[in-house]
Design an enzyme around this catalytic site. Structure first.
Site, PDB file in Angstrom:
ATOM      1  N   TRP A   1      13.057  93.295   0.995  1.00  0.00           N
ATOM      2  CA  TRP A   1      12.891  94.330  -0.030  1.00  0.00           C
ATOM      3  C   TRP A   1      13.893  94.035  -1.141  1.00  0.00           C
ATOM      4  CZ3 TRP A   1       9.786  98.924  -0.094  1.00  0.00           C
ATOM      5  CH2 TRP A   1       9.975  99.713  -1.242  1.00  0.00           C
TER       6      TRP A   1
ATOM      7  N   GLU B   1      18.574  88.827   1.580  1.00  0.00           N
ATOM      8  CA  GLU B   1      19.592  89.798   1.962  1.00  0.00           C
ATOM      9  C   GLU B   1      20.331  89.252   3.184  1.00  0.00           C
ATOM     10  OE1 GLU B   1      17.621  93.980   2.033  1.00  0.00           O
ATOM     11  OE2 GLU B   1      16.024  92.476   2.206  1.00  0.00           O
TER      12      GLU B   1
ATOM     13  N   LYS C   1      23.345  99.675  -5.513  1.00  0.00           N
ATOM     14  CA  LYS C   1      23.601 100.771  -4.581  1.00  0.00           C
ATOM     15  C   LYS C   1      25.080 101.083  -4.355  1.00  0.00           C
ATOM     16  CE  LYS C   1      19.286 100.342  -1.945  1.00  0.00           C
ATOM     17  NZ  LYS C   1      18.715 101.672  -2.200  1.00  0.00           N
TER      18      LYS C   1
ATOM     19  N   GLN D   1      22.893  96.498  -0.261  1.00  0.00           N
ATOM     20  CA  GLN D   1      23.326  97.389   0.816  1.00  0.00           C
ATOM     21  C   GLN D   1      24.487  96.831   1.622  1.00  0.00           C
ATOM     22  OE1 GLN D   1      20.261  99.358   3.103  1.00  0.00           O
ATOM     23  NE2 GLN D   1      18.738  99.012   1.512  1.00  0.00           N
TER      24      GLN D   1
ATOM     25  N   ARG E   1      17.582 102.909  10.487  1.00  0.00           N
ATOM     26  CA  ARG E   1      18.645 102.317   9.687  1.00  0.00           C
ATOM     27  C   ARG E   1      19.785 103.332   9.622  1.00  0.00           C
ATOM     28  NH1 ARG E   1      16.637 100.587   4.024  1.00  0.00           N
ATOM     29  NH2 ARG E   1      15.638 102.630   4.030  1.00  0.00           N
TER      30      ARG E   1
ATOM     31  N   ASP F   1      21.104  89.036  -2.310  1.00  0.00           N
ATOM     32  CA  ASP F   1      20.970  90.431  -2.712  1.00  0.00           C
ATOM     33  C   ASP F   1      21.830  91.269  -1.776  1.00  0.00           C
ATOM     34  OD1 ASP F   1      20.215  93.031  -3.172  1.00  0.00           O
ATOM     35  OD2 ASP F   1      18.055  92.693  -2.977  1.00  0.00           O
TER      36      ASP F   1
END
Length: 434
Positions: free
Chosen positions: A137, A210, A272, A246, A406, A243
């Site tokens: 994502w 990620e 984020k 998070q 999560r 990326d």
């Protein structure tokens, strides 16, 4: 009657709000503080996703509130060609934290930063083909959406040309396994790139990844994988984009997740967590890549590029993380949380796997541990039971996997709040399976 049932509120919401993905919770959030959000009845709900995985300092952190008030009184927004002190300070601070990535562009969202990174990679390499993980994502805009495979691909027509995909390593459900059953990720990676080479027209530009795939079900790249992936990219003249929307800013027990592996990407994106819940993103790269991009006429600016208000917030986030030792706290509190989840796995047969690191953890719900049959509906019941008991958790459902919670509380979460969350999860599983 609950104040959350305000008929005028829900009538307006139903009439005027576009439904953009998740179903809305049946509460009205009036305020938030620390690890809790509070509904219209004043009920505290423990937030185990720190907003949209972003509020790393918790909600309404006093230092963030003070910074916003101070900066709003000075300057919040400028013409894109003007610079302010918070922008230069944040860029300098980030560069010092990630040696080798000394060039920084400040933007607003994760998708926006990934758009900029991909655009830069294409310009510098002269290629247009971008590879991502099948469970990824990276955002819902243009090139970022084309590199997003966990959801949202059907019904929108052709994606960006040259979009390729490989499977992400999954130690719980390995596609290639050693004789002892452990994940043979190297063979999987070799096989995947053999397929990429057959499909490529010779114009490979970048791989975007990620370090821990969050919406992909908290799939962690195993030790050694990132180094091998970087080598695959170098062999093909591709740039490696990481990326860290998070995983960045202390959440995994490092300031940036890639630091565990000692592998510096060519481009890193942050979002984020950098703004602690406010819209702030960054694209970081080497001086060499930035110079090549500049010489080729790199163009990417938006209405809010280099805005001073979010930049000032970003500086404060870095200040608080350093002052309060939140990198180390992510390790200790994360271990307490993980130990508690592993204890739940011993007590509840539906907990198939616990994974992740620091304060970004996943708990996979299955119907049968032996077959690993997905437990989507059971997971949804657990989530509903948890909300009823005052805990907000998010579950993702992906083909070939169980329902995966999560779990990403704020870095400021207390031990007592962790223990409370674990107790609610356990009670919710019992209620859902009873």
């Amino acid at each position: 009657m609950s104040l959350n049932a305000d008929p005028a509120f829900w009538a307006a919401a139903t009439t005027h709000l576009t439904r953009y993905g998740p179903s809305f919770e049946s509460i009205i959030v009036e305020r938030a503080e620390g690890s809790f959000v509070y509904d219209a009845d004043g009920r505290g709900i423990l937030d185990f996703t720190s907003g949209q995985m972003s509020a790393v300092l918790g909600h309404t952190h006093p230092d963030i509130v003070a910074t916003v008030e101070r900066q709003m009184g000075r300057v919040a927004h400028l013409f894109s060609g003007m610079l302010s002190r918070p922008v230069v300070e944040l860029a300098s601070r980030l560069a010092a934290l990630a040696p080798g990535l000394e060039r920084v562009q400040l933007l607003s969202t994760g998708a926006e930063s990934n758009e900029a990174a991909i655009r830069m990679a294409k310009l510098v390499t002269g290629g247009h083909e971008v590879v991502a993980f099948a469970q990824s994502w990276h955002g819902m805009t243009g090139a970022a959406a084309a590199a997003t495979y966990s959801a949202g691909r059907r019904g929108y027509g052709p994606v960006t040309p040259g979009s390729f995909v490989i499977p992400a390593p999954n130690s719980y459900r390995p596609r290639f396994a050693h004789a002892d059953g452990t994940n043979d990720w190297q063979t999987e990676l070799d096989d995947a790139f053999a397929l990429i080479d057959r499909q490529s027209t010779g114009a490979l530009a970048a791989f975007i990844a990620e370090p821990i795939l969050s919406s992909g079900g908290i799939l962690e790249l195993p030790p050694g994988y990132l180094k091998a992936l970087k080598q695959k990219c170098e062999e093909r003249g591709m740039l490696l984009i990481l990326d860290e929307a998070q995983t960045g800013i202390a959440r995994t027990g490092h300031m940036f997740a890639f630091q565990r592996d000692g592998v510096t990407p060519d481009i890193m994106t942050l979002s984020k967590t950098l703004g602690a819940g406010l819209p702030l993103a960054a694209v970081m790269t080497t001086a060499e890549i930035e110079q090549k991009a500049h010489e080729k006429g790199y163009l990417f600016y938006t209405t809010h590029v280099s805005d001073p208000l979010p930049a000032a917030v970003g500086v404060t986030v870095l200040d608080v993380v350093e002052r309060d030792g939140l990198v180390e706290q992510a390790i200790t509190r994360g271990q307490r949380l993980k130990d508690g989840l592993l204890a739940l796995q011993q007590r509840h047969d539906c907990v198939g796997d616990v994974r992740g690191r620091g304060l970004l953890l996943g708990l996979e719900i299955v119907l049968d541990r032996g077959t690993k049959e997905p437990g989507f509906e059971l997971g949804a019941r657990v989530m509903d039971e948890a909300m009823t008991r005052g805990l907000s958790m998010n579950i993702v459902k992906l083909p070939g996997m169980g329902g995966v919670f999560r779990i990403a509380p704020a870095l400021t979460v207390s031990e007592a709040e962790i223990d409370l969350g674990l107790e609610i999860i356990s009670d919710s599983i019992t209620a859902a399976t009873g």
